[in-house]
Design a protein around this motif. Structure first.
Motif, PDB file in Angstrom:
ATOM      1  N   LEU A   1     -87.433 -14.974  52.468  1.00 25.93           N
ATOM      2  CA  LEU A   1     -87.139 -15.035  53.983  1.00 25.93           C
ATOM      3  C   LEU A   1     -88.144 -14.154  54.900  1.00 25.93           C
ATOM      4  O   LEU A   1     -88.685 -14.640  55.785  1.00 25.93           O
ATOM      5  N   LEU A   2     -87.908 -13.023  54.472  1.00 23.97           N
ATOM      6  CA  LEU A   2     -88.634 -11.866  55.293  1.00 23.97           C
ATOM      7  C   LEU A   2     -90.181 -12.128  55.105  1.00 23.97           C
ATOM      8  O   LEU A   2     -90.933 -12.161  55.966  1.00 23.97           O
ATOM      9  N   SER A   3     -90.668 -12.477  53.938  1.00 20.98           N
ATOM     10  CA  SER A   3     -92.113 -12.817  53.776  1.00 20.98           C
ATOM     11  C   SER A   3     -92.542 -13.775  54.771  1.00 20.98           C
ATOM     12  O   SER A   3     -93.681 -13.816  55.455  1.00 20.98           O
ATOM     13  N   SER A   4     -91.653 -14.858  54.727  1.00 18.90           N
ATOM     14  CA  SER A   4     -91.996 -15.849  55.559  1.00 18.90           C
ATOM     15  C   SER A   4     -92.115 -15.697  57.223  1.00 18.90           C
ATOM     16  O   SER A   4     -92.976 -16.200  57.840  1.00 18.90           O
ATOM     17  N   TRP A   5     -91.043 -14.752  57.466  1.00 20.73           N
ATOM     18  CA  TRP A   5     -90.838 -14.513  58.967  1.00 20.73           C
ATOM     19  C   TRP A   5     -92.069 -13.572  59.381  1.00 20.73           C
ATOM     20  O   TRP A   5     -92.418 -13.689  60.388  1.00 20.73           O
ATOM     21  N   LEU A   6     -92.708 -12.676  58.445  1.00 17.18           N
ATOM     22  CA  LEU A   6     -93.470 -11.704  58.921  1.00 17.18           C
ATOM     23  C   LEU A   6     -95.174 -12.373  58.451  1.00 17.18           C
ATOM     24  O   LEU A   6     -95.953 -11.913  59.056  1.00 17.18           O
ATOM     25  N   ASN A   7     -94.789 -13.522  57.764  1.00 12.32           N
ATOM     26  CA  ASN A   7     -96.337 -14.003  57.509  1.00 12.32           C
ATOM     27  C   ASN A   7     -96.957 -13.275  56.543  1.00 12.32           C
ATOM     28  O   ASN A   7     -98.439 -13.022  56.918  1.00 12.32           O
ATOM     29  N   CYS A   8     -96.315 -12.583  55.443  1.00 10.50           N
ATOM     30  CA  CYS A   8     -97.419 -11.583  54.654  1.00 10.50           C
ATOM     31  C   CYS A   8     -96.427 -11.515  53.308  1.00 10.50           C
ATOM     32  O   CYS A   8     -95.161 -11.593  53.427  1.00 10.50           O
ATOM     33  N   GLY A   9     -96.972 -10.853  52.480  1.00 14.21           N
ATOM     34  CA  GLY A   9     -96.193 -10.553  51.337  1.00 14.21           C
ATOM     35  C   GLY A   9     -95.383  -9.308  51.564  1.00 14.21           C
ATOM     36  O   GLY A   9     -95.671  -8.374  52.354  1.00 14.21           O
ATOM     37  N   VAL A  10     -94.401  -9.000  50.894  1.00 12.37           N
ATOM     38  CA  VAL A  10     -93.451  -8.026  51.002  1.00 12.37           C
ATOM     39  C   VAL A  10     -93.098  -7.411  49.445  1.00 12.37           C
ATOM     40  O   VAL A  10     -93.279  -8.168  48.534  1.00 12.37           O
ATOM     41  N   ASP A  11     -93.129  -5.997  49.531  1.00 17.38           N
ATOM     42  CA  ASP A  11     -92.585  -5.315  48.072  1.00 17.38           C
ATOM     43  C   ASP A  11     -91.246  -5.485  48.027  1.00 17.38           C
ATOM     44  O   ASP A  11     -90.335  -5.356  48.958  1.00 17.38           O
ATOM     45  N   LEU A  12     -90.733  -5.416  46.931  1.00 20.17           N
ATOM     46  CA  LEU A  12     -89.289  -5.032  46.443  1.00 20.17           C
ATOM     47  C   LEU A  12     -89.272  -3.828  45.729  1.00 20.17           C
ATOM     48  O   LEU A  12     -90.211  -3.384  45.245  1.00 20.17           O
ATOM     49  N   PRO A  13     -88.205  -2.881  45.950  1.00 14.42           N
ATOM     50  CA  PRO A  13     -87.021  -3.425  46.658  1.00 14.42           C
ATOM     51  C   PRO A  13     -87.144  -3.966  48.225  1.00 14.42           C
ATOM     52  O   PRO A  13     -88.209  -3.182  48.860  1.00 14.42           O
ATOM     53  N   VAL A  14     -86.474  -4.688  48.623  1.00 18.84           N
ATOM     54  CA  VAL A  14     -86.937  -5.143  50.097  1.00 18.84           C
ATOM     55  C   VAL A  14     -86.260  -4.289  50.989  1.00 18.84           C
ATOM     56  O   VAL A  14     -85.195  -3.268  50.630  1.00 18.84           O
ATOM     57  N   ASP A  15     -86.815  -4.035  52.351  1.00 22.06           N
ATOM     58  CA  ASP A  15     -86.462  -3.287  53.190  1.00 22.06           C
ATOM     59  C   ASP A  15     -85.116  -3.711  53.864  1.00 22.06           C
ATOM     60  O   ASP A  15     -85.174  -4.619  54.702  1.00 22.06           O
ATOM     61  N   ASP A  16     -83.973  -3.274  53.568  1.00 22.49           N
ATOM     62  CA  ASP A  16     -82.551  -3.863  53.841  1.00 22.49           C
ATOM     63  C   ASP A  16     -82.531  -3.874  55.300  1.00 22.49           C
ATOM     64  O   ASP A  16     -81.902  -4.915  56.153  1.00 22.49           O
ATOM     65  N   GLU A  17     -82.865  -2.693  55.985  1.00 21.75           N
ATOM     66  CA  GLU A  17     -82.491  -2.741  57.501  1.00 21.75           C
ATOM     67  C   GLU A  17     -83.609  -3.722  58.282  1.00 21.75           C
ATOM     68  O   GLU A  17     -83.056  -4.200  59.361  1.00 21.75           O
ATOM     69  N   LEU A  18     -84.762  -3.613  57.795  1.00 19.79           N
ATOM     70  CA  LEU A  18     -85.727  -4.796  58.441  1.00 19.79           C
ATOM     71  C   LEU A  18     -85.151  -6.092  58.308  1.00 19.79           C
ATOM     72  O   LEU A  18     -85.147  -7.009  59.282  1.00 19.79           O
ATOM     73  N   PHE A  19     -84.614  -6.587  57.230  1.00 22.45           N
ATOM     74  CA  PHE A  19     -84.387  -7.964  56.764  1.00 22.45           C
ATOM     75  C   PHE A  19     -82.850  -8.305  57.906  1.00 22.45           C
ATOM     76  O   PHE A  19     -83.005  -9.153  58.492  1.00 22.45           O
ATOM     77  N   TYR A  20     -82.198  -7.069  57.775  1.00 15.92           N
ATOM     78  CA  TYR A  20     -80.897  -7.232  58.697  1.00 15.92           C
ATOM     79  C   TYR A  20     -81.425  -7.628  60.091  1.00 15.92           C
ATOM     80  O   TYR A  20     -80.629  -8.370  60.760  1.00 15.92           O
TER      81      TYR A  20
END
Length: 324
Positions: free
Chosen positions: A277-296
């Motif tokens: 979901l975060l990747s879709s919202w930011l329109n870019c790839g994201v690394d894991l572990p996911v950024d908890d605070e940013l997703f929230y």
């Protein structure tokens, strides 16, 4: 509440999704806990739950009942034993989740950011996401394309195509939809020693006689490929489903046997769906572990900015027997 002698435990669930704060309270009350899936809506809260569980020292499990299915156990065994060789690619098409509009209309909470916190990834696919990482491991990178209300009058995702990459360079694709009929459920894993496919309750292993990497370095014929054998994998055993997880939970409390689905592992699949979901919202790839605070933060923005209104006259109680 489960009681056995001096052992107290609780199975925690809510009507449509689980809330980690309930488990945290149970741990503080010195209870063993079995939660429903998904572990939560966002990883930030689930990490707090996992910390409370660890601090309590109590038995903590999650209802990932698909881990009891013999076909999934066998697939995991083949992959993790090394028989398939190093994984190169894995693809899961899980589009058998067709839902008509009336399904979403039936509940005020369905298909909303505030009520569900997501769509097909949080509601229909937690089992597949769990099995995917349970069998193939957790990816380190995700780039996802989610469509919101593509096939339904909802504000959350009902169509997802996600690309992932693993630490060893292997890649994967996860495709899910509630808008395809008929849908598919096909899990394909390619490794150095062939390819294995799970579909229609069968496992088929196209096993190469020698590894592809060995063939690649030694073969001098220009055109050609390793000889392979099509093997239908025999799968024995009965599906224990929910009963299997509950029985294992109780046995773990009483005798210490390992849990089939440790509660702390609930965050693994949730992290993948949050990353999609975060990747879709930011329109870019994201690394894991996911950024908890940013997703929230981004999820709360979706909730606060929502102007979606439901026709409450269509809300009704549905009979969901025989839908599992």
């Amino acid at each position: 509440m489960l009681q056995s002698g001096s052992v107290d435990a609780v199975i925690v669930a809510t009507p449509h999704y689980f809330h980690p704060d309930l488990a945290i309270k149970a741990f503080r009350n010195d209870l063993h806990v079995l939660i429903e899936k998904p572990a939560g809506v966002f990883t930030k809260n689930v990490r707090e739950m996992n910390y409370a569980a660890e601090k309590s020292g109590k038995t903590f499990a999650i209802m990932f009942n698909q881990r009891t299915h013999p076909i999934h156990v066998k697939l995991k065994d083949i992959v993790q034993s090394g028989e398939l060789g190093d994984i190169k690619r894995c693809n899961w098409i899980t589009t058998q989740w067709y839902r008509p509009q009336s399904y979403y209309d039936a509940g005020v909470w369905r298909g909303t950011w505030k009520g569900e916190g997501g769509g097909i990834l949080i509601n229909q696919c937690p089992h597949q996401l769990d099995l995917w990482q349970w069998i193939c491991g957790r990816p380190v990178y995700v780039h996802a394309f989610c469509n919101y209300g593509k096939y339904h009058n909802i504000e959350v995702e009902d169509d997802v195509t996600a690309y992932v990459r693993y630490a060893n360079g292997a890649t994967g694709v996860f495709i899910a939809s509630t808008g395809e009929a008929p849908g598919s459920n096909r899990f394909e894993i390619a490794g150095d020693n062939g390819k294995i496919v799970m579909e229609n309750d069968t496992l088929t292993f196209w096993r190469t006689r020698i590894s592809e990497r060995k063939f690649n370095s030694e073969y001098q014929g220009g055109f050609g490929e390793p000889e392979s054998w099509k093997c239908e994998i025999a799968v024995k055993g009965e599906k224990e489903d929910h009963n299997g997880i509950i029985k294992n939970f109780v046995e773990s409390i009483l005798t210490g046997v390992p849990l089939i689905a440790p509660g702390k592992e609930g965050i693994n699949s949730l992290e993948i769906s949050n990353a999609m979901l975060l990747s879709s919202w930011l329109n870019c790839g994201v690394d894991l572990p996911v950024d908890d605070e940013l997703f929230y933060e981004k999820l709360q923005e979706k909730i606060q900015a929502s102007t979606f209104k439901k026709d409450t006259s269509k809300v009704r109680i549905m009979d969901n027997r025989n839908t599992y």
